[in-house]
Structure formats: C-alpha cells, structure tokens
Design a protein around this motif. Structure first.
Motif, mmCIF file in Angstrom:
data_model
loop_
_atom_site.group_PDB
_atom_site.id
_atom_site.type_symbol
_atom_site.label_atom_id
_atom_site.label_comp_id
_atom_site.label_asym_id
_atom_site.label_seq_id
_atom_site.Cartn_x
_atom_site.Cartn_y
_atom_site.Cartn_z
ATOM 1 N N CYS A 29 35.317 38.310 48.960
ATOM 2 C CA CYS A 29 35.819 38.881 47.710
ATOM 3 C C CYS A 29 34.719 39.668 46.993
ATOM 4 O O CYS A 29 34.954 40.782 46.507
ATOM 5 C CB CYS A 29 36.296 37.747 46.795
ATOM 6 S SG CYS A 29 37.992 37.855 46.317
ATOM 7 N N GLU A 32 34.096 42.922 48.830
ATOM 8 C CA GLU A 32 35.183 43.893 48.580
ATOM 9 C C GLU A 32 35.074 44.457 47.159
ATOM 10 O O GLU A 32 35.280 45.652 46.946
ATOM 11 C CB GLU A 32 36.552 43.234 48.783
ATOM 12 C CG GLU A 32 36.853 42.808 50.197
ATOM 13 C CD GLU A 32 37.089 43.953 51.160
ATOM 14 O OE1 GLU A 32 37.221 45.117 50.733
ATOM 15 O OE2 GLU A 32 37.154 43.680 52.376
ATOM 16 N N ILE A 60 43.119 47.799 46.764
ATOM 17 C CA ILE A 60 44.211 47.070 47.422
ATOM 18 C C ILE A 60 43.637 45.981 48.324
ATOM 19 O O ILE A 60 44.104 44.838 48.309
ATOM 20 C CB ILE A 60 45.123 48.038 48.210
ATOM 21 C CG1 ILE A 60 45.921 48.893 47.217
ATOM 22 C CG2 ILE A 60 46.043 47.283 49.147
ATOM 23 C CD1 ILE A 60 46.647 50.059 47.853
ATOM 24 N N ARG A 61 42.604 46.329 49.096
ATOM 25 C CA ARG A 61 41.957 45.318 49.954
ATOM 26 C C ARG A 61 41.373 44.195 49.106
ATOM 27 O O ARG A 61 41.465 43.018 49.474
ATOM 28 C CB ARG A 61 40.863 45.956 50.812
ATOM 29 C CG ARG A 61 41.387 46.674 52.032
ATOM 30 C CD ARG A 61 40.296 46.956 53.059
ATOM 31 N NE ARG A 61 39.015 47.371 52.519
ATOM 32 C CZ ARG A 61 38.672 48.626 52.222
ATOM 33 N NH1 ARG A 61 39.525 49.606 52.427
ATOM 34 N NH2 ARG A 61 37.481 48.899 51.752
ATOM 35 N N VAL A 64 44.202 41.879 47.968
ATOM 36 C CA VAL A 64 44.661 41.037 49.079
ATOM 37 C C VAL A 64 43.650 39.913 49.317
ATOM 38 O O VAL A 64 44.016 38.741 49.469
ATOM 39 C CB VAL A 64 44.878 41.869 50.361
ATOM 40 C CG1 VAL A 64 45.063 40.987 51.578
ATOM 41 C CG2 VAL A 64 46.065 42.806 50.177
ATOM 42 N N THR A 65 42.381 40.262 49.334
ATOM 43 C CA THR A 65 41.338 39.257 49.555
ATOM 44 C C THR A 65 41.309 38.235 48.430
ATOM 45 O O THR A 65 41.138 37.041 48.672
ATOM 46 C CB THR A 65 39.963 39.942 49.701
ATOM 47 O OG1 THR A 65 40.021 40.855 50.796
ATOM 48 C CG2 THR A 65 38.862 38.931 49.957
ATOM 49 N N ARG A 67 43.839 37.272 46.631
ATOM 50 C CA ARG A 67 45.011 36.405 46.826
ATOM 51 C C ARG A 67 44.725 35.383 47.922
ATOM 52 O O ARG A 67 45.005 34.193 47.780
ATOM 53 C CB ARG A 67 46.249 37.231 47.164
ATOM 54 C CG ARG A 67 47.521 36.392 47.300
ATOM 55 C CD ARG A 67 48.751 37.219 47.643
ATOM 56 N NE ARG A 67 48.573 38.205 48.692
ATOM 57 C CZ ARG A 67 48.507 37.916 49.998
ATOM 58 N NH1 ARG A 67 48.595 36.683 50.414
ATOM 59 N NH2 ARG A 67 48.369 38.885 50.879
ATOM 60 N N GLN A 68 44.154 35.832 49.035
ATOM 61 C CA GLN A 68 43.809 34.924 50.127
ATOM 62 C C GLN A 68 42.792 33.874 49.670
ATOM 63 O O GLN A 68 42.909 32.691 50.014
ATOM 64 C CB GLN A 68 43.239 35.706 51.316
ATOM 65 C CG GLN A 68 44.237 36.594 52.008
ATOM 66 C CD GLN A 68 43.575 37.542 53.006
ATOM 67 O OE1 GLN A 68 42.393 37.859 52.896
ATOM 68 N NE2 GLN A 68 44.358 38.009 53.971
#
Length: 140
Positions: A29, A32, A60-61, A64-65, A67-68
């Motif tokens: 995270c 990113e 966007i990446r 997503v990261t 959220r993961q």
C-alpha cells in the motif's frame, strides 16, 4: 509431539502468518501510494489524451491494494480473537500467559522464559500442558 498437538500448534500459529501477510500488504500500500504521489507531481499541468492517465491508473491500483489490505487486517483481527478466546478457555493463568507470549506476541520460548522469569524447560513444559488442555474440536 503428537499429531493432535501439531494441529493445535498450527492452529495457534495462524496469527503469526496472518500478520506477516498483512504487513506485506501494508508495505505494498505504501509503495502504491508513493508511486501515485510521484506520478501526480510529474503530471501536474499536463493534459492527458487518454481516458485513463498514469496517475488515475496508479490511484485505482492504490484503491484496490487498500481494499485488499483492509481484508487482510480484518482476517488478522478475527484470527487473533479466535486464538485469544481459545487461550482464555484454559483455566491456569500461567499456561495462558505462555500461549499469549508465544502465539500472540510472537516471542520465542527463550524470550517468553525471560519475560516470565522461568527457565526455558519450565516454559516448554507449560506450553505442553497448555496444548493438552486445549480442545481442538472447539477450535475447528
């Protein structure tokens, strides 16, 4: 060690490995986020011709990261709660403490012995006793 004891140890060690995974996602995270910030600074004032510029793609990446990462952290919290509840089922505080130091604080048996002012052999014996008192059927 018996097969049942090894199963109990593997069940208790889940927090250690879940935390390693969560830390890896937290680091991802940060990377990113850093990339998105650098791209944002580089592309300030430039108009992109594509519908998705590199900064938007990086954001966007990052989303997503993030959220993961949140999912991995939730998993970690759940696993630690399960382990903590199982440890609390053991009535002897000394046995509970050995398991907490080892499986929730990730101390070695040597470090646990030092913290508890016990010999290494005493900590290992108490660990064995605690495993014997855990009910694996309740853990699965």
């Amino acid at each position: 060690m018996t097969t049942e004891q090894l199963k109990k140890i593997a069940w208790l060690e889940r927090a250690f490995y879940a935390e390693k995974l969560a830390k890896a996602y937290l680091e991802k995270c940060e990377r990113e986020r850093s990339l998105a910030q650098r791209l944002s600074r580089c592309s300030e004032g430039t108009a992109g011709t594509s519908s998705l510029n590199p900064t938007e793609d990086a954001l966007i990446r990052l989303a997503v990261t993030e959220r993961q990462t949140q999912e991995k952290l939730k998993d970690l919290v759940k696993i630690r709660e399960e382990i903590s509840e199982a440890i609390q089922q053991i009535e002897e505080p000394d046995l509970q403490a050995v398991l907490v130091w080892h499986y929730l604080n990730y101390f070695t048996f040597e470090q646990t012995a030092e913290k508890m002012h016990y010999s290494l052999s005493t900590v290992k014996r108490k660990h064995y006793q605690a495993l014997e008192k855990m009910n694996l059927n309740e853990l699965e």
